[in-house]
Structure formats: structure tokens, C-alpha cells
Design a protein around this motif. Structure first.
Motif, short mmCIF file in Angstrom:
data_model
loop_
_atom_site.label_atom_id
_atom_site.label_comp_id
_atom_site.label_asym_id
_atom_site.label_seq_id
_atom_site.Cartn_x
_atom_site.Cartn_y
_atom_site.Cartn_z
N ARG A 1 0.80 -1.22 0.00
CA ARG A 1 0.00 0.00 0.00
C ARG A 1 0.84 1.28 0.00
N GLN A 2 1.88 1.29 0.81
CA GLN A 2 2.69 2.50 0.87
C GLN A 2 3.35 2.81 -0.46
N ARG A 3 3.85 1.76 -1.10
CA ARG A 3 4.51 1.95 -2.40
C ARG A 3 3.52 2.34 -3.48
N LEU A 4 2.35 1.73 -3.45
CA LEU A 4 1.34 2.06 -4.46
C LEU A 4 0.88 3.51 -4.28
N ARG A 5 0.72 3.90 -3.01
CA ARG A 5 0.31 5.28 -2.71
C ARG A 5 1.33 6.27 -3.26
N LYS A 6 2.59 5.95 -3.03
CA LYS A 6 3.66 6.85 -3.44
C LYS A 6 3.74 6.96 -4.97
N ILE A 7 3.71 5.81 -5.60
CA ILE A 7 3.94 5.79 -7.05
C ILE A 7 2.78 6.43 -7.83
N LEU A 8 1.56 6.31 -7.25
CA LEU A 8 0.41 6.93 -7.92
C LEU A 8 0.02 8.27 -7.29
N ASP A 9 0.80 8.68 -6.29
CA ASP A 9 0.55 9.96 -5.63
C ASP A 9 -0.88 10.03 -5.09
N ILE A 10 -1.25 9.02 -4.32
CA ILE A 10 -2.60 8.96 -3.75
C ILE A 10 -2.61 9.74 -2.43
N PRO A 11 -3.45 10.76 -2.32
CA PRO A 11 -3.46 11.59 -1.10
C PRO A 11 -3.81 10.79 0.15
N PRO A 12 -3.33 11.24 1.32
CA PRO A 12 -3.54 10.49 2.57
C PRO A 12 -5.02 10.34 2.95
N ARG A 13 -5.89 11.23 2.43
CA ARG A 13 -7.31 11.11 2.80
C ARG A 13 -7.94 9.82 2.27
N TYR A 14 -7.29 9.20 1.28
CA TYR A 14 -7.85 7.98 0.69
C TYR A 14 -7.15 6.74 1.23
N LYS A 15 -7.91 5.88 1.83
CA LYS A 15 -7.38 4.58 2.29
C LYS A 15 -7.53 3.58 1.13
N ILE A 16 -6.46 2.87 0.83
CA ILE A 16 -6.50 1.88 -0.26
C ILE A 16 -7.15 0.60 0.26
N LEU A 17 -8.29 0.22 -0.31
CA LEU A 17 -9.01 -0.95 0.17
C LEU A 17 -8.73 -2.19 -0.68
N LEU A 18 -8.93 -2.08 -1.95
CA LEU A 18 -8.81 -3.23 -2.85
C LEU A 18 -8.28 -2.77 -4.20
N VAL A 19 -7.59 -3.65 -4.88
CA VAL A 19 -7.29 -3.44 -6.29
C VAL A 19 -8.01 -4.53 -7.08
#
Lengths: 189, 189
Positions: free
Chosen positions: B127-145
């Protein structure tokens, strides 16, 4: 078309209580849940079925209905669900959070809709009382109660224009309005 | 029949990567999720779509595939997903656990199946790497791909005879076997 079925599958909270639902129908619906995805294929979900008047009457008082409709305490006698499916997680199989019950509940309600039925996923449950009255063992965590019946209300989808605008409401003709966010508001990348 | 669609909708992990998926198709699928139930109708789910090679290549290394298949690290180039839908929860709308993403993911995969596509819900994500690479803001929690494509493998359902028997497996012909518990083993009341 799955879209038509999804559109028809609204959250219904008032039913023609005279229309009964047979146990084999509930079993068919649970079978739809059984056949779908489960995290790590663990399949921790277990089910309690109810379609007789006595058991239904035990379950009903433990459910909270439509939180945004402050003046409405839930369906009156005659408009109550004809059946329930209680979704449990077997803690001896899995203790972790997940979304298996969402997958299962959606399959069950889509199946019910196809049969001319409808229902509502209820998460606001007096869990301790329900556990006691139905003698549900501690190994089972109560996740959701699905209320089922032949729908006796009209539900329409509208557009939610803001975060404050998402509360469903009922008009003077008893029509239930549900504001949904726009597609462009939920796709963020 | 919804049952046929549910049976056809298996978890697929190998695809004909040459078959592309258009953005408007992903938007149609998210629309199916948009139209379904959400706890208190809050609709906290947001979506990131990917169907171009560059973005797909950024997402792929952050996913873990088929935990029970110890000798398989995931699909090879040529068999990888043609598209992804990342399901997020907007924490500014709701912080609570729930099963909205299960409902949404199931709708999306049923819709994909109807279109001759298929996919897999992936919860094991860097999750941390995916967030970084896609620049996903902290307000969004990654649930599923959700990985999507034209399936290129055969998946069969079998019977799980015990709690130890639920691990899926792949035979020498590459057929993927998924043991499901019996209906009578999951209905407990």
C-alpha cells in the motif's frame, strides 16, 4: 443486463408481509453467496435463516431501520419482512476484517430481486439481544441482517450535489428518495 | 439468470494481455458500484482507473497473487491484467469499517463478466509503495485493487470437505481448482 438488476435492487424497508418466502428460496439465495469470492478462499461466513412468523418476530425488534427517517420507527405489522438471512463470521475460521459479507449480501439481494423480492442490509443491530434470543454461539460474530420480502414501496435514485446531500428521505406520497454521488465525483484518478 | 453470471464470475489471475480495455468500460463498471447500497448512504468509496500500459506497469509490482500457489509469483508479461480499478475509502467521508467495498467490487466483477471480461479482487497490496507511485493523497485509504482482463485460464469449483481443504490449487494442465464449502456446512440455524 446486470445493470437493470442492480437498478431494480434498491434497499426496501416495507413489504407485503402476507407474501411468504419458503426456506428453499432462502437456501437458493445463500447458495449464490457460497459460490462467490472469499478472501484467501477461507469462507468464514455462516448463515441463519428465518421465514416463519415466530422466528421473524424474535428478530424484528433487534433491528434499527432507516436512521435518517427520524419520525419512522420501522415497518408496521403487515409491512414487515417475510424472511431474514443473518450473516455471521465464524471466528474459528477467520478473525480478520474483510468484505466477504458485502460480496455475499450483494449476491443474495441480486438473487432476491430476480425472484421479484427485495430487501435491505441492516448493520444497526442489537447484537447482544439477538445473540441471546436466537442462542447464537460466541464463535459467530453477527455481521449483517438481511431483511427480505416482496417490496411495497417505491424507491427512486437522485443526484447528490454535495457531502451534505446524501441523506435519503421520504416524500408525502411515501416515495423513498436516495441521492447518489455523480460518477465524476467518485472517480479521482 | 444471476446464478449463471455468478458461476461464470470466478477469480481470474491470467489474462490475454493483448485484449485492451477502454476507459469508458471502466467507467461503466464503476457506475454499477455507484448505484448500489452504501452504509447510511454515505458513499465513501472513490476509484482510480488504469487501462494504459504505463500506469498498469506501475500498479502491477505492488500486488501479491494467489497466496496458496507458492511456486507462482503472478502472471507473466503477456498474461497480465489489461486494466485495474483501485477502490479507495475517502476518510473525510467515513472512517468506519464496513462492507461497501465488497458490494462495489462484486458489482464491478459481475459487470465485467457480462462483458466477457473477468478479474480478481486483490487485498494483498504494497500500500505505501502504491500510494507513493500513484501519488494517492492520505485522505484515501486503499481498500482493494481489482485486476481486470480477458480471462486466459480455466477455473473450476469443487467441494471443500473440511476446514483444511479450502486452499485453491492448480493442476498440471494449469486448471485452477477452488474448493467451496457445502451449503449445509454454512447454514447453521
Amino acid at each position: 443486463m446486470i445493470k437493470n438488476l442492480i437498478l431494480k435492487n434498491r434497499s426496501y424497508r416495507r413489504f407485503n408481509q402476507k407474501v411468504t418466502i419458503e426456506l428453499h428460496t432462502l437456501r437458493e439465495l445463500v447458495d449464490l453467496a457460497r459460490l462467490s469470492s472469499s478472501a484467501n478462499n477461507l469462507q468464514p461466513l455462516k448463515y441463519i435463516l428465518s421465514c416463519d412468523r415466530r422466528k421473524n418476530a424474535l428478530i424484528f425488534p433487534n433491528l434499527a431501520w432507516a436512521g435518517y427517517l427520524k419520525d419512522w420507527q420501522g415497518p408496521d405489522e403487515g409491512e414487515r419482512p417475510s424472511a431474514y438471512i443473518i450473516i455471521l463470521r465464524d471466528m474459528e475460521i477467520s478473525k480478520s476484517f474483510g468484505c466477504d459479507h458485502g460480496i455475499a449480501a450483494q449476491n443474495i439481494l441480486l438473487g432476491a430481486t430476480e425472484k421479484g423480492l427485495g430487501g435491505c442490509m441492516i448493520g444497526s443491530i442489537k447484537r447482544q439481544r439477538l445473540r441471546k434470543i436466537l442462542d447464537i454461539p460466541p464463535r459467530y460474530k453477527i455481521l449483517l441482517v438481511l431483511a427480505l420480502g416482496e417490496p411495497k414501496e417505491k424507491v427512486v435514485i437522485e443526484t447528490a450535489r454535495s457531502d451534505e446531500d446524501i441523506k435519503y428521505w421520504r416524500d408525502n406520497d411515501g416515495v423513498h428518495h436516495v441521492p447518489k454521488r455523480l460518477l465524476d465525483d467518485i472517480i479521482v484518478g
